[in-house]
Design an enzyme around this catalytic site. Structure first.
Site, PDB file in Angstrom:
ATOM      1  N   CYS A 120       0.862  -1.186   0.000  1.00 32.06           N
ATOM      2  CA  CYS A 120       0.000   0.000   0.000  1.00 32.06           C
ATOM      3  C   CYS A 120       0.897   1.234   0.000  1.00 32.06           C
ATOM      4  O   CYS A 120       2.099   1.133   0.220  1.00 32.06           O
ATOM      5  CB  CYS A 120      -0.923   0.000   1.208  1.00 32.06           C
ATOM      6  SG  CYS A 120      -2.328   1.136   0.985  1.00 32.06           S
ATOM      7  N   CYS A 122      -0.192   4.250   1.732  1.00 29.27           N
ATOM      8  CA  CYS A 122      -0.607   5.250   2.734  1.00 29.27           C
ATOM      9  C   CYS A 122       0.433   5.525   3.812  1.00 29.27           C
ATOM     10  O   CYS A 122       0.512   6.634   4.320  1.00 29.27           O
ATOM     11  CB  CYS A 122      -1.951   4.879   3.353  1.00 29.27           C
ATOM     12  SG  CYS A 122      -1.960   3.290   4.198  1.00 29.27           S
ATOM     13  N   CYS A 130      -3.939   6.079   0.080  1.00 29.89           N
ATOM     14  CA  CYS A 130      -3.413   4.812  -0.425  1.00 29.89           C
ATOM     15  C   CYS A 130      -3.112   4.872  -1.921  1.00 29.89           C
ATOM     16  O   CYS A 130      -2.760   3.864  -2.527  1.00 29.89           O
ATOM     17  CB  CYS A 130      -4.409   3.688  -0.141  1.00 29.89           C
ATOM     18  SG  CYS A 130      -4.860   3.571   1.601  1.00 29.89           S
ATOM     19  N   LYS A 195     -12.717  -4.898   1.684  1.00 28.63           N
ATOM     20  CA  LYS A 195     -12.189  -4.060   2.761  1.00 28.63           C
ATOM     21  C   LYS A 195     -13.069  -2.837   2.914  1.00 28.63           C
ATOM     22  O   LYS A 195     -13.180  -2.021   2.000  1.00 28.63           O
ATOM     23  CB  LYS A 195     -10.753  -3.654   2.438  1.00 28.63           C
ATOM     24  CG  LYS A 195     -10.146  -2.703   3.450  1.00 28.63           C
ATOM     25  CD  LYS A 195      -8.659  -2.500   3.204  1.00 28.63           C
ATOM     26  CE  LYS A 195      -8.106  -1.412   4.117  1.00 28.63           C
ATOM     27  NZ  LYS A 195      -6.660  -1.219   3.961  1.00 28.63           N
ATOM     28  N   ARG A 205      -3.748   3.431  12.236  1.00 26.55           N
ATOM     29  CA  ARG A 205      -3.309   4.640  11.520  1.00 26.55           C
ATOM     30  C   ARG A 205      -2.412   5.486  12.396  1.00 26.55           C
ATOM     31  O   ARG A 205      -1.512   6.156  11.913  1.00 26.55           O
ATOM     32  CB  ARG A 205      -4.514   5.432  11.022  1.00 26.55           C
ATOM     33  CG  ARG A 205      -5.178   4.709   9.871  1.00 26.55           C
ATOM     34  CD  ARG A 205      -6.316   5.491   9.260  1.00 26.55           C
ATOM     35  NE  ARG A 205      -7.075   4.609   8.392  1.00 26.55           N
ATOM     36  CZ  ARG A 205      -8.283   4.878   7.935  1.00 26.55           C
ATOM     37  NH1 ARG A 205      -8.871   6.023   8.275  1.00 26.55           N
ATOM     38  NH2 ARG A 205      -8.901   4.029   7.148  1.00 26.55           N
ATOM     39  N   ARG A 217     -11.110   7.724   3.318  1.00 28.74           N
ATOM     40  CA  ARG A 217     -10.804   6.673   2.346  1.00 28.74           C
ATOM     41  C   ARG A 217     -12.066   6.142   1.645  1.00 28.74           C
ATOM     42  O   ARG A 217     -12.045   5.068   1.061  1.00 28.74           O
ATOM     43  CB  ARG A 217     -10.085   5.517   3.037  1.00 28.74           C
ATOM     44  CG  ARG A 217      -8.792   5.875   3.747  1.00 28.74           C
ATOM     45  CD  ARG A 217      -7.801   4.714   3.689  1.00 28.74           C
ATOM     46  NE  ARG A 217      -6.768   4.760   4.709  1.00 28.74           N
ATOM     47  CZ  ARG A 217      -5.771   5.641   4.749  1.00 28.74           C
ATOM     48  NH1 ARG A 217      -5.677   6.582   3.839  1.00 28.74           N
ATOM     49  NH2 ARG A 217      -4.862   5.574   5.708  1.00 28.74           N
ATOM     50  N   GLU A 233     -16.433  -7.663  -5.280  1.00 31.73           N
ATOM     51  CA  GLU A 233     -15.012  -7.342  -5.103  1.00 31.73           C
ATOM     52  C   GLU A 233     -14.177  -8.626  -5.000  1.00 31.73           C
ATOM     53  O   GLU A 233     -13.098  -8.720  -5.577  1.00 31.73           O
ATOM     54  CB  GLU A 233     -14.814  -6.512  -3.825  1.00 31.73           C
ATOM     55  CG  GLU A 233     -15.123  -5.033  -3.967  1.00 31.73           C
ATOM     56  CD  GLU A 233     -13.976  -4.266  -4.640  1.00 31.73           C
ATOM     57  OE1 GLU A 233     -13.027  -4.889  -5.129  1.00 31.73           O
ATOM     58  OE2 GLU A 233     -14.061  -3.025  -4.664  1.00 31.73           O
ATOM     59  N   LYS A 248     -12.136  -7.633   5.685  1.00 27.81           N
ATOM     60  CA  LYS A 248     -11.593  -6.737   6.697  1.00 27.81           C
ATOM     61  C   LYS A 248     -12.520  -5.563   6.915  1.00 27.81           C
ATOM     62  O   LYS A 248     -12.954  -4.986   5.940  1.00 27.81           O
ATOM     63  CB  LYS A 248     -10.224  -6.234   6.212  1.00 27.81           C
ATOM     64  CG  LYS A 248      -9.550  -5.282   7.149  1.00 27.81           C
ATOM     65  CD  LYS A 248      -8.234  -4.830   6.584  1.00 27.81           C
ATOM     66  CE  LYS A 248      -7.707  -3.724   7.483  1.00 27.81           C
ATOM     67  NZ  LYS A 248      -6.923  -2.760   6.801  1.00 27.81           N
ATOM     68  N   SER A 274      -6.967  -3.431  14.257  1.00 29.37           N
ATOM     69  CA  SER A 274      -6.427  -2.721  15.417  1.00 29.37           C
ATOM     70  C   SER A 274      -7.496  -2.269  16.403  1.00 29.37           C
ATOM     71  O   SER A 274      -7.338  -2.415  17.617  1.00 29.37           O
ATOM     72  CB  SER A 274      -5.595  -1.532  14.953  1.00 29.37           C
ATOM     73  OG  SER A 274      -6.370  -0.651  14.156  1.00 29.37           O
ATOM     74  N   TYR A 313      -3.399  -9.160  16.081  1.00 28.06           N
ATOM     75  CA  TYR A 313      -2.375  -8.653  17.009  1.00 28.06           C
ATOM     76  C   TYR A 313      -2.314  -9.507  18.272  1.00 28.06           C
ATOM     77  O   TYR A 313      -1.414  -9.345  19.082  1.00 28.06           O
ATOM     78  CB  TYR A 313      -2.673  -7.181  17.343  1.00 28.06           C
ATOM     79  CG  TYR A 313      -2.749  -6.330  16.094  1.00 28.06           C
ATOM     80  CD1 TYR A 313      -1.592  -5.891  15.460  1.00 28.06           C
ATOM     81  CD2 TYR A 313      -3.979  -6.021  15.503  1.00 28.06           C
ATOM     82  CE1 TYR A 313      -1.651  -5.147  14.281  1.00 28.06           C
ATOM     83  CE2 TYR A 313      -4.053  -5.283  14.330  1.00 28.06           C
ATOM     84  CZ  TYR A 313      -2.885  -4.849  13.725  1.00 28.06           C
ATOM     85  OH  TYR A 313      -2.945  -4.133  12.557  1.00 28.06           O
TER      86      TYR A 313
HETATM   87  C1  PBG Z   1      -3.134   0.062   4.716  1.00 23.63           C
HETATM   88  C2  PBG Z   1      -3.726  -0.778   5.774  1.00 23.63           C
HETATM   89  C3  PBG Z   1      -4.571  -0.407   6.837  1.00 23.63           C
HETATM   90  C4  PBG Z   1      -4.765  -1.535   7.605  1.00 23.63           C
HETATM   91  C5  PBG Z   1      -4.088  -2.578   6.994  1.00 23.63           C
HETATM   92  N1  PBG Z   1      -3.469  -2.093   5.858  1.00 23.63           N
HETATM   93  C6  PBG Z   1      -5.099   0.931   7.212  1.00 23.63           C
HETATM   94  C7  PBG Z   1      -6.111   1.578   6.385  1.00 23.63           C
HETATM   95  O1  PBG Z   1      -6.577   1.067   5.370  1.00 23.63           O
HETATM   96  O2  PBG Z   1      -6.420   2.722   6.730  1.00 23.63           O
HETATM   97  C8  PBG Z   1      -5.567  -1.581   8.874  1.00 23.63           C
HETATM   98  C9  PBG Z   1      -5.163  -2.604   9.865  1.00 23.63           C
HETATM   99  C10 PBG Z   1      -5.700  -2.428  11.237  1.00 23.63           C
HETATM  100  O3  PBG Z   1      -6.487  -1.523  11.558  1.00 23.63           O
HETATM  101  O4  PBG Z   1      -5.319  -3.258  12.071  1.00 23.63           O
HETATM  102  N2  PBG Z   1      -4.011   0.528   3.766  1.00 23.63           N
END
Ligand code: PBG
Length: 322
Positions: A120, A122, A130, A195, A205, A217, A233, A248, A274, A313
């Site tokens: 990615c 970002c 991104c 996603k 982030r 986003r 998708e 996700k 996260s 995690y």
């Molecule tokens: C990058 C990415 C993100 C996450 C995984 N790859 C952040 C986003 O899309 O803003 C999120 C992972 C998480 O929150 O644990 N694009």
């Protein structure tokens, strides 16, 4: 008095009965552990919103990966935070970028741990989006070339699998053909296929310093209300060459995990993101929940929904418990 002949409680009366008929088991085999790599040296710094997870510099991350391997976890997924960010996210595809260096370091310190890289922009762009930004818009097709350069540089560094997370249209196809043209036809793609533009990514982030500097986003990540679109998708990514498809976030999307697995039968990954992690940690710190039991219940639920693979995690702590 009437009693049904079938009494479900018969098989619940002791732990050994319950073990015998348990339908879903989370195992260490199912887990992928995310690692955050930063520039510099000697860095091991806890991420404040994600207790138990750290920023690692390249010279430290090899040891950490070794510990992950010793716990029996099959793979790690790497996220990089570069020293400098710019408009085009050039740190994402630099030969000596943090991720490229980290892959080489982990390959040296581990035997056969799978090193997966998040693809990615970002974390590498000054604007935090991104994709490539032109006149305030995230431009799809200009981004594809940058993503394929990033994926190729990861493969060249020795990554075992790449995982595009950007949600640009057509990126799996472009990455597949770039890898193939350069002799990396055996490197699989785990696509972040469905996603959502989720608020559960907040702590990530902060950890990845990738908060968008303007807007959000929602023009590239999916509207979280949509399920049929999620299936489209996933179908697209499979058509373009994805080997593993990911849903996700995980907890608000258990229905999607189920439907994706049922409909496509592909290896299905779920990202226990996260925000899902941080909420559990925060409540546990307050003494409001039984942390271990809650974590295992969450992962079991994700698995029961149909996930074969869980990015989490919690992976290290769970591996210790199992
Ligand atoms: C990058 C990415 C993100 C996450 C995984 N790859 C952040 C986003 O899309 O803003 C999120 C992972 C998480 O929150 O644990 N694009």
């Amino acid at each position: 008095m009437y009693f049904p002949t079938y009494r479900p409680r018969r098989l619940r009366q002791s732990e050994n009965f319950r073990r015998l008929v348990r339908e879903t088991k989370v195992g260490v085999d199912d887990l992928i552990y995310p690692l955050f790599v930063v520039a510099g040296s000697g860095v091991k710094e806890e991420i404040s919103a994600m207790p138990g997870n750290f920023h690692w510099s390249v010279d430290q991350v090899g040891e950490e990966a070794k510990e992950v391997e010793e716990l029996g976890i099959p793979g790690v997924i790497l996220f990089g935070i570069p020293e400098k960010k710019d408009e085009a996210g050039s740190g994402a595809y630099a030969e000596d970028g943090v991720i490229q260096q980290a892959v080489r370091a982990i390959k040296k310190s581990t035997a056969d741990l799978l090193v997966i890289t998040d693809v990615c922009l970002c974390e590498y762009t000054s604007h935090g989006h991104c994709g490539f930004v032109k006149e305030g818009k995230i431009v799809n097709d200009l981004t594809l070339e940058l993503l394929s350069k990033a994926a190729l540089s990861h493969a060249e560094a020795g990554a075992d699998m790449v995982a595009p997370s950007d949600m640009m249209d057509g990126r799996v196809a472009v990455i597949r053909s770039t890898l193939d043209e350069n002799g990396y036809q055996d490197i699989p793609i785990m696509a972040y296929a469905a996603k959502h533009a989720s608020s559960f990514y907040g702590p990530f982030r902060e950890a990845a310093e990738s908060v968008p500097q303007f807007g959000d986003r929602k023009t590239y990540q999916m509207d979280s209300a949509n399920a049929l679109e999620a299936l489209r998708e996933v179908a697209l990514d499979i058509e373009e060459g994805a080997d593993i498809v990911m849903v996700k976030p995980a907890l608000p999307c258990l229905d999607l995990i189920y439907r994706v697995k049922q409909e496509f039968g592909y290896p299905t990954a779920a990202y226990n993101v996260s925000g899902e992690y941080s909420m559990v940690k925060a409540a546990a710190r307050q003494g409001w929940i039984d942390e271990k039991k809650v974590i295992l219940e969450i992962l079991t639920g994700i698995k029961r929904a149909g996930a074969d693979i869980i990015l989490t995690y919690h992976a290290k702590e769970v591996a210790r418990w199992l």
